[in-house]
Design a protein around this motif. Sequence first.
Motif, PDB file in Angstrom:
ATOM      1  N   CYS A 219       0.818  -1.217   0.000  1.00 29.67           N
ATOM      2  CA  CYS A 219       0.000   0.000   0.000  1.00 29.67           C
ATOM      3  C   CYS A 219       0.850   1.266   0.000  1.00 29.67           C
TER       4      CYS A 219
ATOM      5  N   GLY B 122      -5.418  -4.589   8.463  1.00 30.43           N
ATOM      6  CA  GLY B 122      -6.308  -3.448   8.295  1.00 30.43           C
ATOM      7  C   GLY B 122      -5.837  -2.416   7.295  1.00 30.43           C
ATOM      8  N   LYS B 123      -4.568  -2.429   6.941  1.00 29.15           N
ATOM      9  CA  LYS B 123      -4.040  -1.392   6.045  1.00 29.15           C
ATOM     10  C   LYS B 123      -4.616  -1.515   4.638  1.00 29.15           C
TER      11      LYS B 123
ATOM     12  N   ALA C  10      -7.520  -2.751   3.765  1.00 27.82           N
ATOM     13  CA  ALA C  10      -8.925  -2.332   3.768  1.00 27.82           C
ATOM     14  C   ALA C  10      -9.038  -0.811   3.751  1.00 27.82           C
ATOM     15  N   ASP C  11      -8.193  -0.144   4.516  1.00 22.44           N
ATOM     16  CA  ASP C  11      -8.205   1.325   4.519  1.00 22.44           C
ATOM     17  C   ASP C  11      -7.792   1.877   3.159  1.00 22.44           C
TER      18      ASP C  11
ATOM     19  N   ALA D  54     -10.695   1.464   0.671  1.00 24.95           N
ATOM     20  CA  ALA D  54     -11.777   2.430   0.901  1.00 24.95           C
ATOM     21  C   ALA D  54     -11.456   3.785   0.292  1.00 24.95           C
ATOM     22  N   ALA D  55     -10.185   4.149   0.334  1.00 24.65           N
ATOM     23  CA  ALA D  55      -9.775   5.464  -0.155  1.00 24.65           C
ATOM     24  C   ALA D  55      -9.484   5.490  -1.649  1.00 24.65           C
TER      25      ALA D  55
ATOM     26  N   SER E 230      -9.648  -7.173   0.254  1.00 27.44           N
ATOM     27  CA  SER E 230      -8.404  -7.018   1.004  1.00 27.44           C
ATOM     28  C   SER E 230      -7.846  -8.386   1.394  1.00 27.44           C
TER      29      SER E 230
END
Length: 347
Positions: free
Chosen positions: A10, A38-39, A41-42, A45-46, A53
Amino acid sequence: MAVHWGILGCAGIAEKFCASVSRVENAVITGVASRTAGKAADFIAANCPGAKSYDSYEELLADTSIQAVYIPVPTALRAELAVKAAAAKKHLLVEKPIATATEAKMMIDACREAGVQFMDNTMFLHNPRQDAIKAVLNDKDLFGQIKHVNSTFSIDMGLDESWASGNIRMKKSLEPLGCLGDLGWYNARLTLWAFDYALPSAVSCTYVEHTDEGVPTHIMAQMRFGTRTASFMASFRAAFRNSAEFVGEKALVSIEDFVVSSKLDTASYKVTKTTFGAKAETFPVAILKDEELKTGVQHSNLVATFSNLVASGKVDEAWPQQTYQTQLVLDAMVKSAEQGGAWVALS
């Protein structure tokens, strides 16, 4: 049908890749993997809503629905991950530089064995402006033979103390080639492109400034192609500039923004000729051609080209060969810098 893409990591530059994919019809990002929970998924989203993910690179590579992967991880981590991706039968678009020509060959050989496409993310090569400029360089009546290529790629971020101390481009363990790899890659590639991918007979490079670890932050380089020459400057510590000149026997071609165009979907270049004024008190410059082209977004052009290759089932060997040649030049420049700028031959 759209080619299904996965992103391994990411990194900030992957945000640009997502924007590039969003503009084309033959590609879609369906997965993003990160080693940090979690990275991904974030990031999704952006940047690419709707993608899946994955909690590890291996999990994404095991997904047979993903056909191609983009690898934006730091240079020092890239080769091992690329070989794994090729083994999983994924087509590879990788960031550059490759660290060493040995590692470049390792990745390319892995892709060749797996029957998948390899390409590095040198986006300006996919700008139609390149074809227009090449036509001028090949015009013997207008331009003559090319004699010299000069280019500059510099950014001033290295003057910011927080960037200089924290950015991965300044870390030998992650980006050992510093500005030579991050920026000079483009200068070297442009030069090879101008000389139809003939390797230089010899190169010279000086690390004018570098970190305490030896990561170059401001460099000067030269290249010889028999009686023809090239030079470039790459720097993290100079005003932003990404310009290039092609000097012919009869005229000059100039670009103000050869790496990333200053406008999103247009690009321009000039062809000029300088003459003597009366009593040589002036050197008038005649503009022979001043063209602005509707080019589309070069980053998206790259994605579309790569995805077309994937969909065709055919592998274009020219792209990995160009990557390897560029890395050979950078390797020789590192060797030269280690010898205080001595000329190093490429056999």
